[in-house]
Design an enzyme around this catalytic site. Structure first.
Site, PDB file in Angstrom:
ATOM      1  N   ASN A   9       0.871  -1.182   0.000  1.00  0.00           N
ATOM      2  CA  ASN A   9       0.000   0.000   0.000  1.00  0.00           C
ATOM      3  C   ASN A   9       0.909   1.233   0.000  1.00  0.00           C
ATOM      4  OD1 ASN A   9      -1.813   2.046   0.535  1.00  0.00           O
ATOM      5  ND2 ASN A   9      -2.248   1.399   2.638  1.00  0.00           N
ATOM      6  N   TRP A  10       0.912   1.932  -1.122  1.00  0.00           N
ATOM      7  CA  TRP A  10       1.820   3.083  -1.238  1.00  0.00           C
ATOM      8  C   TRP A  10       1.294   4.329  -0.533  1.00  0.00           C
ATOM      9  CZ3 TRP A  10       3.304   3.016  -7.173  1.00  0.00           C
ATOM     10  CH2 TRP A  10       4.156   1.926  -7.412  1.00  0.00           C
ATOM     11  N   LYS A  11       0.033   4.285  -0.129  1.00  0.00           N
ATOM     12  CA  LYS A  11      -0.567   5.471   0.520  1.00  0.00           C
ATOM     13  C   LYS A  11      -0.387   6.704  -0.376  1.00  0.00           C
ATOM     14  CE  LYS A  11       0.204   3.208   4.877  1.00  0.00           C
ATOM     15  NZ  LYS A  11       0.328   3.284   6.323  1.00  0.00           N
ATOM     16  N   HIS A  95      -9.168   0.751   5.535  1.00  0.00           N
ATOM     17  CA  HIS A  95      -7.855   0.886   6.185  1.00  0.00           C
ATOM     18  C   HIS A  95      -8.019   1.745   7.436  1.00  0.00           C
ATOM     19  CE1 HIS A  95      -3.718   2.126   6.864  1.00  0.00           C
ATOM     20  NE2 HIS A  95      -3.361   1.061   6.164  1.00  0.00           N
ATOM     21  N   GLU A  97      -6.381   4.099   8.575  1.00  0.00           N
ATOM     22  CA  GLU A  97      -6.238   5.547   8.340  1.00  0.00           C
ATOM     23  C   GLU A  97      -7.533   6.130   7.801  1.00  0.00           C
ATOM     24  OE1 GLU A  97      -2.700   5.308   5.939  1.00  0.00           O
ATOM     25  OE2 GLU A  97      -1.562   4.686   7.697  1.00  0.00           O
ATOM     26  N   GLU A 167      -4.912  -5.887  10.612  1.00  0.00           N
ATOM     27  CA  GLU A 167      -3.887  -4.873  10.845  1.00  0.00           C
ATOM     28  C   GLU A 167      -4.099  -4.238  12.215  1.00  0.00           C
ATOM     29  OE1 GLU A 167      -2.038  -3.304   7.059  1.00  0.00           O
ATOM     30  OE2 GLU A 167      -3.863  -2.167   7.283  1.00  0.00           O
ATOM     31  N   GLY A 173       2.957   1.344  10.917  1.00  0.00           N
ATOM     32  CA  GLY A 173       3.887   2.472  10.811  1.00  0.00           C
ATOM     33  C   GLY A 173       4.669   2.747  12.092  1.00  0.00           C
ATOM     34  N   SER A 213       3.932  -3.130  10.154  1.00  0.00           N
ATOM     35  CA  SER A 213       5.397  -3.183  10.260  1.00  0.00           C
ATOM     36  C   SER A 213       5.995  -4.491   9.738  1.00  0.00           C
ATOM     37  CB  SER A 213       5.837  -2.910  11.704  1.00  0.00           C
ATOM     38  OG  SER A 213       5.422  -1.602  12.102  1.00  0.00           O
ATOM     39  N   GLY A 234       3.049  -1.494   4.317  1.00  0.00           N
ATOM     40  CA  GLY A 234       3.079  -0.055   4.095  1.00  0.00           C
ATOM     41  C   GLY A 234       4.488   0.408   3.789  1.00  0.00           C
ATOM     42  N   GLY A 235       5.176   0.892   4.830  1.00  0.00           N
ATOM     43  CA  GLY A 235       6.500   1.500   4.662  1.00  0.00           C
ATOM     44  C   GLY A 235       7.489   0.672   3.858  1.00  0.00           C
TER      45      GLY A 235
HETATM   46  C1  PEP Z   1      -0.394  -0.223   6.467  1.00  0.00           C
HETATM   47  O1  PEP Z   1      -0.462   0.988   6.418  1.00  0.00           O
HETATM   48  O2  PEP Z   1      -1.328  -0.922   6.049  1.00  0.00           O
HETATM   49  C2  PEP Z   1       0.792  -0.821   7.055  1.00  0.00           C
HETATM   50  C3  PEP Z   1       0.744  -2.076   7.379  1.00  0.00           C
HETATM   51  O3  PEP Z   1       1.880   0.010   7.223  1.00  0.00           O
HETATM   52  P1  PEP Z   1       3.336  -0.419   7.785  1.00  0.00           P
HETATM   53  O4  PEP Z   1       3.741  -1.659   7.058  1.00  0.00           O
HETATM   54  O5  PEP Z   1       4.206   0.750   7.475  1.00  0.00           O
HETATM   55  O6  PEP Z   1       3.171  -0.659   9.247  1.00  0.00           O
END
Ligand code: PEP
Length: 255
Positions: A9-11, A95, A97, A167, A173, A213, A234-235
């Site tokens: 997920n590039w956000k 999500h 967010e 999640e 994050g 993460s 994510g990251g």
């Molecule tokens: C996400 O935003 O769905 C996520 C899992 O981010 P990260 O991997 O950065 O924790």
């Protein structure tokens, strides 16, 4: 057998040029990878470019969100048909967010899930508890509500075809991933509920990703768990090399 799905997920990151370079590189890196489904979720503006670059590769494309409406006077919104038209096969819905920053609820997410399925998009439905909820012993209750209300009105066949992303909000994050024991407990709980509410076939077919993460050095411990069917990243999905390492880790452990 469930094929693990690894999604990035590039956000709100990457221009069309950056997306193009990433997908071209990823497409060639994963040429010899098998046993996992690979998904990229670019921002809307880069969807069509990414989809074009991913054509004839093993990389699938997801939207990060969509409207529950078909079309109309909804300034700033994107419909399921528009995602399909741009080349998406999947869409991330609910999500944390979106829930936290944009007020999405289980009811509004449920409408989107129905709209996505009607347009033949595969929903990736995100669920997960906050730290406060976990520490208050509410994890199971929160997951139950999110699953029951978020998937309300779906058939067993529809549930079998979608992806749930567990999640835990406290792991997103933060660099603090759930331990394999914590992920195992939550994923087993989700599958048990799917079995109770949608039947054994749905529960056996539905893929449950872990997100929070995920990194190249923790994917193998997570993917080895019997109810973990992939990852939402994510990251670590922003750099093609680290995302590829995660894909490779998942593929090597693929059951
Ligand atoms: C996400 O935003 O769905 C996520 C899992 O981010 P990260 O991997 O950065 O924790």
């Amino acid at each position: 057998m469930r094929v693990p799905a690894i999604a990035a997920n590039w956000k709100m990151f990457k221009t069309t040029h950056e997306a193009l370079a990433y997908v071209r590189e990823l497409g060639s890196l994963v040429k010899d990878v098998s046993g996992v489904e690979i998904i990229i979720a670019p921002p809307f503006t880069a969807l069509a470019t990414a989809a074009e670059a991913a054509r004839n590769t093993a990389v699938g494309i997801a939207g990060q969100n969509m409207s529950a409406e078909k079309e109309g006077a909804f300034t700033g919104e994107i419909s399921a048909a528009m995602l399909k038209d741009a080349g998406a096969t999947y869409v991330i819905l609910g999500h944390s967010e979106r829930r936290k920053l944009y007020g999405e609820t289980d009811a509004s997410i449920n409408r989107k899930v129905h709209a996505a399925l009607a347009a033949e998009l595969i929903p990736i439905v995100c669920v997960g508890e906050t730290l406060e909820e976990r520490e208050g012993g509410q994890m199971a209750t929160v997951l139950d509500r999110q699953i029951k209300d978020g998937l309300d009105g779906l058939t067993g066949d529809q549930v079998g075809g979608l992806i749930i992303a567990y999640e835990p909000v406290w792991a997103i994050g933060t660099g603090r991933n759930a331990t394999p024991e914590q992920a195992d407990e939550a994923h087993r709980h989700i599958r048990t509920r799917l079995r109770q509410w949608f039947g054994a076939a749905a529960a056996d077919a539905c893929r449950i990703q872990y997100g929070g993460s995920v990194k190249p050095d923790n994917i193998t411990g997570l993917i080895a768990l019997p109810d973990v069917d992939g990852a939402l990243v994510g990251g670590a999905g922003l750099q093609v090399t680290s995302f590829f390492e995660i894909i490779r880790g998942a593929a090597s452990a693929a059951r």
